[in-house]
Design a protein around this motif. Structure first.
Motif, PDB file in Angstrom:
ATOM      1  N   GLN A 170       0.826  -1.205   0.000  1.00 18.55           N
ATOM      2  CA  GLN A 170       0.000   0.000   0.000  1.00 18.55           C
ATOM      3  C   GLN A 170       0.863   1.258   0.000  1.00 18.55           C
ATOM      4  O   GLN A 170       0.536   2.252  -0.653  1.00 18.55           O
ATOM      5  CB  GLN A 170      -0.937   0.009   1.215  1.00 18.55           C
ATOM      6  CG  GLN A 170      -1.932   1.168   1.218  1.00 18.55           C
ATOM      7  CD  GLN A 170      -2.767   1.256  -0.063  1.00 18.55           C
ATOM      8  OE1 GLN A 170      -3.273   0.249  -0.546  1.00 18.55           O
ATOM      9  NE2 GLN A 170      -2.898   2.459  -0.612  1.00 18.55           N
ATOM     10  N   GLN A 171       1.974   1.219   0.693  1.00 21.05           N
ATOM     11  CA  GLN A 171       2.889   2.364   0.683  1.00 21.05           C
ATOM     12  C   GLN A 171       3.535   2.543  -0.687  1.00 21.05           C
ATOM     13  O   GLN A 171       3.807   3.670  -1.110  1.00 21.05           O
ATOM     14  CB  GLN A 171       3.958   2.190   1.771  1.00 21.05           C
ATOM     15  CG  GLN A 171       3.425   2.386   3.179  1.00 21.05           C
ATOM     16  CD  GLN A 171       4.458   2.050   4.238  1.00 21.05           C
ATOM     17  OE1 GLN A 171       4.947   0.913   4.320  1.00 21.05           O
ATOM     18  NE2 GLN A 171       4.822   3.040   5.040  1.00 21.05           N
ATOM     19  N   GLU A 174       1.098   4.394  -2.681  1.00 18.40           N
ATOM     20  CA  GLU A 174       1.077   5.815  -2.343  1.00 18.40           C
ATOM     21  C   GLU A 174       2.221   6.559  -3.036  1.00 18.40           C
ATOM     22  O   GLU A 174       2.098   7.731  -3.391  1.00 18.40           O
ATOM     23  CB  GLU A 174       1.190   5.983  -0.828  1.00 18.40           C
ATOM     24  CG  GLU A 174      -0.062   5.502  -0.078  1.00 18.40           C
ATOM     25  CD  GLU A 174       0.148   5.450   1.422  1.00 18.40           C
ATOM     26  OE1 GLU A 174       1.239   5.865   1.884  1.00 18.40           O
ATOM     27  OE2 GLU A 174      -0.762   4.979   2.141  1.00 18.40           O
ATOM     28  N   GLU A 178      -1.597   3.318  -8.001  1.00 21.90           N
ATOM     29  CA  GLU A 178      -2.029   1.923  -8.095  1.00 21.90           C
ATOM     30  C   GLU A 178      -1.463   1.255  -9.341  1.00 21.90           C
ATOM     31  O   GLU A 178      -1.006   0.110  -9.292  1.00 21.90           O
ATOM     32  CB  GLU A 178      -3.564   1.854  -8.112  1.00 21.90           C
ATOM     33  CG  GLU A 178      -4.214   2.152  -6.771  1.00 21.90           C
ATOM     34  CD  GLU A 178      -3.955   1.079  -5.727  1.00 21.90           C
ATOM     35  OE1 GLU A 178      -3.517  -0.030  -6.102  1.00 21.90           O
ATOM     36  OE2 GLU A 178      -4.187   1.344  -4.527  1.00 21.90           O
TER      37      GLU A 178
END
Length: 309
Positions: A170-171, A174, A178
């Protein structure tokens, strides 16, 4: 600076960056990347170079870029094998021939894309503490250096100074969006799997590796229907970016002999260096043994002779 050991390259060209190993020159749309014989350990550049290391890194990366280009696009254009480089007025000195690579310019994604096929190194330490690596839960009762059922993607930060730190997927999203995160994960795993299988047939286990990627920006841009492409950059499956083990000596349950700079790390651990600058000089026997490991890995994997100036 000699033909045997190149520690720092100096050209009358705009110097874009000087990394732990590579000097990068800005040529406009392209870059000239010169792999020196510098070697780092524990994020510190050592004062002693390893002869032929830059030749191996450049030419082995070029080999992988060539044979994996249909799987994952990359920045590679050519290895410089003569003093004259197309589009460059400056003539390269003899010691840079075979160490310099012409590549397309890309916008670097600041993530180290680490892929692990075996549980070793820092991953083994993390697993012992909590049974997982970078948030990836692994089966119980694994042995040190054991092959994993499937390779795992364990990204870290890309620190210009100091230590890289583990981050989650997920980082990565960020940092890269995506689309970018999905691309670097899938493409890292694809190149690793291909390289692992290819190397295994030639007697080398690639236990883990790390990749870097960048955005190749379309001149038209997304608004005009042009696509931005995530491409593999920097280096690929080298003894600097990977752990190479001799397959005929492999046995899980402990550390493995290697073809990579683990030999240097082991020496520095033995002398109880505090892993802070300044780093100690390497003795001649460690330098030569490490150089031999790099050359042997190159020859086994490519079947080629090194291009020299």
């Amino acid at each position: 600076m000699t033909a045997q050991t190149l520690i720092q390259s100096t050209l009358d060209l705009p110097l874009l960056a000087r990394g732990k190993v590579r000097d990068i020159y800005d040529l406009g749309d392209n870059l000239l990347v010169v792999a020196t014989d510098r070697i780092s350990a524990f994020d510190v550049v050592l004062p002693t170079g390893i002869p032929d290391k830059g030749l191996v890194l450049t030419q082995l990366s070029a080999f992988w870029f060539e044979i994996t280009g249909d799987i994952v696009p990359n920045h590679f254009l050519k290895v410089v094998d003569s003093p004259r480089v197309p589009g460059i007025d400056v003539e390269l000195p003899r010691e840079m021939i075979g160490r310099a690579m012409l590549v397309r310019k890309a916008e670097r994604i600041d993530v180290e894309c680490v892929v692990r096929g075996y549980i070793t190194g820092s991953a083994w330490k993390d697993y012992q503490q909590g049974g997982e690596v970078s948030g990836v839960k692994l089966p119980p009762k694994l042995k040190e250096s054991q092959e994993l059922f499937e390779p795992i993607f364990t990204p870290t930060t890309k620190a210009d100074k100091g230590h890289d730190l583990p981050i989650t997927y997920q980082q990565v999203a960020e940092l890269a969006g995506e689309q970018g995160a999905n691309a670097v994960r899938l493409r890292s795993l694809a190149v690793y799997r291909y390289g692992r299988d290819y190397a295994r047939e030639r007697g080398i286990i690639i236990a883990d590796t790390k990749f870097e990627f960048g955005w190749l920006r379309s001149e038209a841009g997304p608004a005009s229907g042009g696509d931005n492409e995530v491409i593999l950059i920097d280096e690929s499956l080298t003894p600097d970016s990977s752990r190479f083990w001799p397959a005929d000596e492999y046995k899980s349950g402990g550390p493995q002999p290697s073809f990579d700079k683990q030999y240097v790390r082991d020496y520095l651990e033995e002398i109880a260096w505090n892993k802070a600058p300044p780093a100690p000089e390497l003795p001649p026997e460690v330098v030569e043994r490490t150089a031999e490991k790099y050359r042997e890995a190159f020859q086994r994997l490519t079947g080629r002779e090194l291009i020299r100036g």
